[in-house]
Design a protein around this motif. Structure first.
Motif, PDB file in Angstrom:
ATOM      1  N   LEU A   3       0.797  -1.121  -0.101  1.00  0.00           N
ATOM      2  CA  LEU A   3      -0.224  -0.097  -0.162  1.00  0.00           C
ATOM      3  C   LEU A   3       0.824   1.204  -0.200  1.00  0.00           C
ATOM      4  O   LEU A   3       0.804   2.168  -0.461  1.00  0.00           O
ATOM      5  CB  LEU A   3      -0.838  -0.210   1.290  1.00  0.00           C
ATOM      6  N   VAL A   4       1.914   1.114   0.685  1.00  0.00           N
ATOM      7  CA  VAL A   4       3.073   2.120   0.869  1.00  0.00           C
ATOM      8  C   VAL A   4       3.480   2.543  -0.695  1.00  0.00           C
ATOM      9  O   VAL A   4       3.602   3.628  -0.950  1.00  0.00           O
ATOM     10  CB  VAL A   4       3.904   2.119   1.734  1.00  0.00           C
ATOM     11  N   ALA A   5       3.847   1.340  -1.328  1.00  0.00           N
ATOM     12  CA  ALA A   5       4.448   1.601  -2.564  1.00  0.00           C
ATOM     13  C   ALA A   5       3.321   2.126  -3.606  1.00  0.00           C
ATOM     14  O   ALA A   5       3.903   2.950  -4.462  1.00  0.00           O
ATOM     15  CB  ALA A   5       4.824   0.280  -3.039  1.00  0.00           C
ATOM     16  N   LEU A   6       2.152   1.666  -3.259  1.00  0.00           N
ATOM     17  CA  LEU A   6       0.982   2.228  -4.363  1.00  0.00           C
ATOM     18  C   LEU A   6       0.954   3.841  -4.160  1.00  0.00           C
ATOM     19  O   LEU A   6       0.596   4.557  -5.079  1.00  0.00           O
ATOM     20  CB  LEU A   6      -0.178   1.628  -4.106  1.00  0.00           C
ATOM     21  N   THR A   7       1.183   4.192  -2.939  1.00  0.00           N
ATOM     22  CA  THR A   7       0.979   5.865  -2.743  1.00  0.00           C
ATOM     23  C   THR A   7       2.242   6.599  -3.382  1.00  0.00           C
ATOM     24  O   THR A   7       2.121   7.618  -3.802  1.00  0.00           O
ATOM     25  CB  THR A   7       1.287   6.158  -1.164  1.00  0.00           C
ATOM     26  N   GLN A   8       3.356   5.781  -3.654  1.00  0.00           N
ATOM     27  CA  GLN A   8       4.344   6.465  -4.700  1.00  0.00           C
ATOM     28  C   GLN A   8       4.241   6.262  -6.242  1.00  0.00           C
ATOM     29  O   GLN A   8       4.615   7.082  -6.703  1.00  0.00           O
ATOM     30  CB  GLN A   8       5.619   5.765  -4.135  1.00  0.00           C
ATOM     31  N   VAL A   9       3.573   5.289  -6.612  1.00  0.00           N
ATOM     32  CA  VAL A   9       3.681   5.143  -7.936  1.00  0.00           C
ATOM     33  C   VAL A   9       1.793   5.112  -8.541  1.00  0.00           C
ATOM     34  O   VAL A   9       1.860   5.139  -9.878  1.00  0.00           O
ATOM     35  CB  VAL A   9       4.161   3.789  -8.400  1.00  0.00           C
TER      36      VAL A   9
END
Length: 338
Positions: free
Chosen positions: A310-316
């Protein structure tokens, strides 16, 4: 009748009113004319004649033979009407105006499997013309189509699912089709059918389940099991369709326990980690709905390892995906002791 095509709620001052996204139309292709192949009893010459010469006299002749005492004559007439309505959209209105629909509906109830299949397929092709859908419905086609969905040949089942999808595009038909027993049969087709059958069943279910009572029917019929299985198989070409159906169902309370019971949480987390952009956003949407009112489910999702992807999704991700991911992260990080 209560219908909806989105399930939303407000969290962290954000109004998530379109959780199953606006681009569902690109995941679901409408049923086209039947793809069951030409009938072997129809010669190339016959097909060429049919495609080029759909005269009023020919159509009337074929319609009259639908009520013949000879099953072979009925089969031939239904086969040729199916060909005419498959290849020439302008013929669909002419055939309906010639009185073909009621006798074709009668053929769907035939005990002869091939004749039933021909009737179903011809009705499907006629239903592709919007002007015909009311007449098909008012001619009593729904219950025979549901019986064909239960008892027909594999091709009859697929084409019956497509025909019911077309009829469900009239809002008042959604409840009629649901109350006629179609939903459990479509769920079974989704679970046991081939790829085309799964695709057609998921599309029909997506249309029917905009009505709340059909959502409950689908969950009670065990739809979450095939949905989770299809979403777990990235090679199924059914991840997007299944996720859209699941998201639509999440607005009924029964669906959330069913998702968890069928092992949906690890599958959804895997999609957040490894899916396409659209799949990841859909998975987050479903997880948001799952977790919004349940500390137990939040704990389960967090323990499954959802926060890092989820954190990764907030970046990309897209701005919409980022917003949803941030909301779910905050939800998962809330104290779990209450």
């Amino acid at each position: 009748m209560e219908t909806d095509t989105s399930a939303g709620f407000t969290y962290l001052r954000h109004n998530f009113t379109n959780l199953n996204l606006n681009d569902h139309s690109s995941a679901f292709s409408d049923c086209n004319s039947d793809r069951s192949g030409e009938f072997t009893t129809s010669s190339p010459l016959t097909r060429r004649l049919l495609l080029s010469s759909a005269t009023d006299d020919l159509i009337l002749h074929l319609v009259s033979h639908l009520s013949s005492s000879s099953i072979e004559d009925q089969k031939q007439a239904a086969m040729e009407i199916r060909l005419l309505s498959k290849h020439k959209p302008e013929n669909r209105i002419k055939i309906a105006e010639a009185g073909a629909i009621k006798p074709l509906v009668s053929l769907i109830s035939s005990s002869d499997p091939q004749l039933q299949e021909y009737g179903v397929t011809a009705i499907l092709n006629l239903s592709l013309c919007d002007e015909n859908k009311d007449l098909i419905s008012s001619s009593g086609a729904v219950k025979p189509l549901v019986r064909a969905l239960k008892m027909g040949t594999p091709t009859a089942k697929e084409n019956a699912a497509c025909a019911l999808l077309r009829l469900s595009q009239i809002e008042e038909n959604k409840i009629l089709i649901g109350r006629s027993g179609a939903v459990p049969l479509l769920v079974n087709l989704l679970e046991t059918g081939g790829f085309r059958a799964k695709k057609d069943a998921s599309t029909a279910l997506y249309s029917l389940c905009s009505a709340k009572e059909n959502k409950v029917r689908a969950v009670e019929a065990g739809i979450m099991k095939p949905l989770v299985e299809l979403m777990a198989d990235f090679g199924s070409n059914m991840v997007d369709k299944s996720a859209f159906v699941m998201s639509l169902l999440m607005s009924v309370p029964e669906s959330k326990a069913a998702v968890v019971e069928e092992g949906g949480v690890p599958v959804l987390v895997e999609i957040v980690e490894d899916g396409t952009q659209r799949q990841r956003e859909m998975a987050v949407s479903i997880l948001l709905q799952l977790c919004e009112e349940s500390v137990v489910y939040r704990t389960m999702v967090a323990r499954e390892g959802a926060i890092p992807p989820l954190v990764a999704l907030t970046q990309v991700g897209t701005s919409r995906a980022k917003q949803k991911a941030e909301a779910l992260i905050e939800l998962l990080r809330q104290p779990r002791s209450h």
